[in-house]
Design a protein around this motif. Structure first.
Motif, mmCIF file in Angstrom:
data_model
loop_
_atom_site.group_PDB
_atom_site.id
_atom_site.type_symbol
_atom_site.label_atom_id
_atom_site.label_comp_id
_atom_site.label_asym_id
_atom_site.label_seq_id
_atom_site.Cartn_x
_atom_site.Cartn_y
_atom_site.Cartn_z
ATOM 1 N N PHE A 37 3.581 2.763 -8.440
ATOM 2 C CA PHE A 37 3.134 1.871 -7.377
ATOM 3 C C PHE A 37 1.663 2.113 -7.066
ATOM 4 C CE2 PHE A 37 7.303 0.349 -5.947
ATOM 5 C CZ PHE A 37 8.130 1.266 -6.549
ATOM 6 N N ARG A 66 10.256 9.887 -6.475
ATOM 7 C CA ARG A 66 10.645 11.262 -6.770
ATOM 8 C C ARG A 66 11.832 11.270 -7.729
ATOM 9 N NH1 ARG A 66 9.426 15.418 -3.240
ATOM 10 N NH2 ARG A 66 8.726 13.802 -1.821
ATOM 11 N N LEU A 79 -4.330 4.265 -3.537
ATOM 12 C CA LEU A 79 -3.300 5.285 -3.695
ATOM 13 C C LEU A 79 -2.331 4.897 -4.807
ATOM 14 C CD1 LEU A 79 -2.462 5.702 0.101
ATOM 15 C CD2 LEU A 79 -3.524 7.461 -1.314
ATOM 16 N N GLY A 120 -7.560 12.830 4.283
ATOM 17 C CA GLY A 120 -7.970 13.192 2.934
ATOM 18 C C GLY A 120 -6.820 13.417 1.965
ATOM 19 N N GLN A 121 -5.588 13.233 2.433
ATOM 20 C CA GLN A 121 -4.415 13.440 1.579
ATOM 21 C C GLN A 121 -3.610 12.155 1.477
ATOM 22 O OE1 GLN A 121 -3.743 16.498 0.057
ATOM 23 N NE2 GLN A 121 -5.730 17.117 0.885
ATOM 24 N N GLY A 122 -2.761 12.085 0.456
ATOM 25 C CA GLY A 122 -1.818 10.982 0.381
ATOM 26 C C GLY A 122 -0.662 11.219 1.332
ATOM 27 N N PRO A 123 0.098 10.175 1.659
ATOM 28 C CA PRO A 123 1.261 10.344 2.533
ATOM 29 C C PRO A 123 2.279 11.320 1.943
ATOM 30 C CG PRO A 123 0.700 8.022 2.304
ATOM 31 C CD PRO A 123 -0.121 8.764 1.294
ATOM 32 N N GLN A 124 2.897 12.125 2.825
ATOM 33 C CA GLN A 124 3.941 13.077 2.439
ATOM 34 C C GLN A 124 5.272 12.615 3.023
ATOM 35 O OE1 GLN A 124 3.577 16.158 0.622
ATOM 36 N NE2 GLN A 124 1.598 15.280 0.074
ATOM 37 N N PHE A 125 6.297 12.563 2.188
ATOM 38 C CA PHE A 125 7.611 12.070 2.597
ATOM 39 C C PHE A 125 8.278 13.000 3.595
ATOM 40 C CE2 PHE A 125 11.686 10.262 2.495
ATOM 41 C CZ PHE A 125 12.622 11.221 2.169
ATOM 42 N N TYR A 183 -1.213 1.194 -4.097
ATOM 43 C CA TYR A 183 -1.437 0.729 -2.731
ATOM 44 C C TYR A 183 -2.922 0.806 -2.419
ATOM 45 C CZ TYR A 183 3.579 1.230 -1.620
ATOM 46 O OH TYR A 183 4.951 1.122 -1.579
ATOM 47 N N PHE A 238 2.948 10.634 -3.588
ATOM 48 C CA PHE A 238 1.622 10.022 -3.646
ATOM 49 C C PHE A 238 0.589 10.981 -4.212
ATOM 50 C CE2 PHE A 238 1.597 5.971 -1.397
ATOM 51 C CZ PHE A 238 2.818 5.978 -0.753
ATOM 52 N N GLY A 239 -0.419 10.402 -4.891
ATOM 53 C CA GLY A 239 -1.630 11.142 -5.187
ATOM 54 C C GLY A 239 -2.508 11.179 -3.939
ATOM 55 N N LYS A 240 -3.639 11.892 -4.056
ATOM 56 C CA LYS A 240 -4.539 12.010 -2.910
ATOM 57 C C LYS A 240 -5.395 10.767 -2.719
ATOM 58 C CE LYS A 240 -4.901 17.050 -2.967
ATOM 59 N NZ LYS A 240 -5.832 18.217 -3.030
ATOM 60 N N LEU A 261 8.645 8.154 -2.255
ATOM 61 C CA LEU A 261 7.473 8.170 -3.098
ATOM 62 C C LEU A 261 6.700 9.477 -3.017
ATOM 63 C CD1 LEU A 261 6.205 4.568 -2.284
ATOM 64 C CD2 LEU A 261 7.423 5.327 -4.332
ATOM 65 N N GLN A 285 8.492 -0.182 -1.159
ATOM 66 C CA GLN A 285 8.319 0.157 0.248
ATOM 67 C C GLN A 285 7.073 -0.510 0.810
ATOM 68 O OE1 GLN A 285 8.823 4.300 1.187
ATOM 69 N NE2 GLN A 285 10.475 4.553 -0.269
ATOM 70 N N TYR A 307 6.661 8.931 6.653
ATOM 71 C CA TYR A 307 5.691 9.738 5.933
ATOM 72 C C TYR A 307 4.670 10.290 6.925
ATOM 73 C CZ TYR A 307 7.341 7.536 1.601
ATOM 74 O OH TYR A 307 8.112 7.103 0.546
#
Lengths: 112, 110
Positions: free
Chosen positions: B34, B92, B87, A40-45, B36, B100-102, B98, A101, A35
Motif C-alpha cells: 500500500f 503483517r 508512506l 518522523g516515524q510511520g504509524p505503529q499498529f 499512502y 509502515f516504513g518511516k 499494516l 484501510q 495506530y
C-alpha cells in the motif's frame, strides 16, 4: 460520503491522567484499527477490531485498551499517561478486516 | 520480522524534475503493498494497492510499480502541491494490520 471521523482533534493531558479517543468509521465499514504515529516515524499498529471482536494487538503496554460498539464506532483508552505517549493517534476503517484501510485525520495528544 | 524500508528519507525536487521513491520489504507471502500520502499533521491518504510483481498503477503524476522485493513510486513532472510524506505499508504476516516504513518526505520547489 463522510470519511473516517475522530474526536477530539487535539488534546493536552498531564502525566498520570487517562484519555479516551473516539473514532467513527466510514458508513458500511465494520473494521476499525488504531495506530500511533510519533514525529518522523510511520504509524505503529495498536489494535484492530472487526464486528466488535479484537482481531489483533500490537506491541503496546496494557495501559492501552480499546473497544468497538454495535454501530462499529470505536474508543481507544490510555491510562496512566507518560510523556512518551505524546503522538498523533490515527484511526482507520475498512469494509472487512482484510480490506484497504482508510485513515481519519487523527487526534494529536500532548502529555505534559 | 516483517520490515519495510523506504529511501530516501527526504527528497527535494525542482518543479518538473521527475524522480522515484523506493520501498523495500521483507514479508513472507505478500498480500498487498500500500502507498499512502500524508500531509503534515493529517491522516494518511490512500493512493494505491499493488498485489503482484509486475503490477503498475497510475494516478495523475504518480505511478506505482511492484517487484518481488520492492516497490517504486515514480513522480513525473512534480508540482509544489505534490509536497508531502509518502508512506509505504504491507500487511503483517498472518494478520491484516499494516507495517509502515518511516516514509519519504518530498519537497517540490517552484
Amino acid at each position: 460520503d463522510a470519511g473516517v471521523t475522530q474526536s477530539p482533534t487535539h488534546l493536552i493531558k498531564t502525566r498520570g491522567q487517562q484519555v479516551t479517543l473516539r473514532c467513527s468509521p466510514i458508513s458500511g465499514h465494520k473494521s476499525v484499527s488504531w495506530y500511533q504515529q510519533v514525529l518522523g516515524q510511520g504509524p505503529q499498529f495498536i489494535f484492530q477490531y472487526y464486528e466488535k471482536e479484537e482481531r489483533g494487538r500490537g506491541n503496546f503496554p496494557d495501559r492501552f485498551s480499546a473497544r468497538q460498539f454495535p454501530n462499529y464506532s470505536s474508543e481507544l483508552n490510555v491510562n496512566a499517561l507518560l510523556l512518551g505517549d505524546s503522538a498523533l493517534y490515527l484511526c482507520a476503517s475498512s469494509l472487512v478486516w482484510t480490506d484497504t484501510q482508510y485513515f481519519g485525520p487523527g487526534t494529536r495528544l500532548t502529555v505534559l | 520480522e516483517d520490515q519495510v524500508t523506504q529511501s530516501p528519507e527526504a527528497l527535494r525536487l525542482q518543479e518538473g524534475e521527475s524522480s522515484s521513491l523506493n520501498c523495500s520489504y521483507t514479508v513472507s507471502g505478500l498480500r498487498g503493498l500500500f502507498w499512502y500520502r500524508q500531509d503534515p499533521g493529517k491522516g494518511p491518504e490512500f493512493l494505491f494497492t499493488l498485489y503482484s510483481a509486475g503490477e503498475e498503477k497510475e494516478k495523475e503524476r504518480l505511478k506505482a510499480t511492484l517487484t518481488k522485493k520492492e516497490s517504486f513510486l515514480h513522480i513525473t513532472a512534480p508540482k509544489p502541491e505534490d509536497s508531502a510524506t509518502y508512506l509505504c505499508a504491507v500487511p503483517r504476516s498472518g494478520n491484516t494490520p499494516l507495517v509502515f516504513g518511516k516514509g519519504t518526505r518530498l519537497s517540490v520547489i517552484a
